[in-house]
Design an enzyme around this catalytic site. Structure first.
Site, mmCIF file in Angstrom:
data_model
loop_
_atom_site.group_PDB
_atom_site.id
_atom_site.type_symbol
_atom_site.label_atom_id
_atom_site.label_comp_id
_atom_site.label_asym_id
_atom_site.label_seq_id
_atom_site.Cartn_x
_atom_site.Cartn_y
_atom_site.Cartn_z
ATOM 1 N N CYS A 194 0.813 -1.229 0.000
ATOM 2 C CA CYS A 194 0.000 0.000 0.000
ATOM 3 C C CYS A 194 0.847 1.280 0.000
ATOM 4 O O CYS A 194 0.570 2.228 -0.749
ATOM 5 C CB CYS A 194 -0.953 -0.016 1.184
ATOM 6 N N HIS A 222 -2.995 6.299 4.635
ATOM 7 C CA HIS A 222 -1.557 6.445 4.887
ATOM 8 C C HIS A 222 -1.074 7.811 4.390
ATOM 9 O O HIS A 222 -1.517 8.287 3.336
ATOM 10 C CB HIS A 222 -0.757 5.402 4.092
#
Ligand code: A2P
Length: 351
Positions: free
Chosen positions: A131, A247
């Site tokens: 990710c 994130h």
């Protein structure tokens, strides 16, 4: 139209798959949710239908005539069952790290290296990157083309969703305990993170490896260069923060050419699936609360180094469950359909 399986359909990424496939109006003939024996009989919602979860077995892909299998149930599950799915004639899009560095498995971010998809036939598997890597390479690609990147220093601020549903639950439980003045007890009960995650930051994701680097950090190093077909020096510090599902990354790039903030803004804004938010005078910059539940990489805080003409700093944020997982996998599948779909259906069903 395709028969599609989601392996790990009861997990955090699996549930996001159901939403993304629906939103993208994915050409589905039949959807088969798969998970462990523990989840058999559980129900998931897709469009207006309720579907019963089935047990993941090696045979299920053949029985259900699966054409596209999205895997998101951990590396050991992919290791064992992805070859069964491929053997049964499906293309596997694997979200785990298990096959990512296999030279016979393409590792794809469709905005960056869609041409690698055509290598899928070697094993029948396409890998979805880590990710943190996905959102970083999307923002590096246009800057690399413009300025020629030699080195990247990056510090990540990674949400708990990266550790699955259990990670999200652990943060919520600890926050709840904290507000009840009972955090100490709950901290002893922690299962997922090595330290308390509520009101803390932990500079440790995945295992420690040689030289003091973590496996998560080394994934960013190796995957970035495989995707970009480059030889860029990458130095990440991966940090877990008490954010639920997006994130963030503070990135510094060292380039061959002199950088320009205006040019960087322009090439980033023109790149697929990036939104530039960079108005310091209005306090506008990317943050998890902006990125969550969207399919964009947000880039901002773009500034030239105070000392070197060829060094640029910026900040990026993206939803880990979507851009970092389900959406990237669905975009891979859609590109695969565009490139290979017709020939695949003809080969498999003669039409
Ligand atoms: P289950 O709910 O039956 O355990 P997350 O990443 O949010 O933790 O989710 C992990 C997903 O992977 C879940 O859907 C989980 O199913 C599935 N899973 C984990 N282990 C296995 C296994 N051995 N076989 C099949 N599915 C598994």
């Amino acid at each position: 139209m395709y028969n599609v399986a989601i392996v790990g359909a009861t997990g955090a990424v699996g549930e996001e798959f159901l939403r993304v496939l629906e939103e993208y109006n994915f050409p589905i003939k039949k959807l088969v949710p798969l998970a462990s024996a523990r989840s058999v009989g559980k129900e998931v919602e897709f469009k207006d239908k309720t579907l019963k979860v089935k047990e993941l077995t090696c045979e299920v892909f053949e029985e259900e005539e699966i054409d596209i299998a999205f895997f998101s149930a951990g590396g050991s599950v992919s290791a064992k069952f992805a070859p069964c799915a491929a053997e049964a004639g499906a293309v596997v899009i694997d979200n785990t790290s298990y096959f990512r560095m296999d030279p016979d498995v393409p590792l794809v971010v469709p905005e960056v290296n869609p041409e690698d998809i055509k290598l899928w036939k070697k094993k029948g598997i396409i890998a979805n990157p880590n990710c943190s890597t996905i959102q970083m390479v999307i923002s590096l690609a246009p800057l690399h083309k413009e300025f020629g990147i030699k080195r990247v220093d990056v510090a990540t601020y990674q949400a708990v969703s990266g550790a699955g549903k259990k990670g999200m639950e652990e943060l919520i439980e600890q926050m709840r305990a904290l507000f009840n003045f009972k955090l100490d007890k709950k901290v002893e009960e922690r299962e997922v993170f090595p330290w308390q995650i509520a009101l803390n930051v932990i500079p440790h994701i995945d295992k420690f490896m040689d030289g003091g680097w973590t496996r998560e950090e080394l994934k960013m190093v190796n995957e970035t260069n495989k995707i970009m077909h480059s030889n860029i020096e990458v130095a990440p510090t991966c940090v877990r923060v008490p954010v639920l599902r997006s994130h963030s990354e503070a990135i510094t790039i060292y380039c061959e050419k002199e950088v320009s903030v205006e040019k960087a803004r322009e090439v980033l804004a023109n790149f697929e699936d990036i939104k530039v938010i960079d108005n310091p005078e209005k306090n506008e910059y990317p943050m998890p609360v902006i990125a969550t539940d969207t399919d964009y990489v947000y880039v901002g805080r773009i500034r030239k180094d105070l000392y070197e003409d060829n060094v640029l700093h910026f900040f990026n944020v993206a939803d880990q469950l979507r851009v970092g997982a389900a959406t990237n996998a669905v975009r891979i599948a859609l590109k695969w359909i565009e490139i290979e779909g017709e020939a695949f259906l003809k080969d498999k069903y003669g039409k």
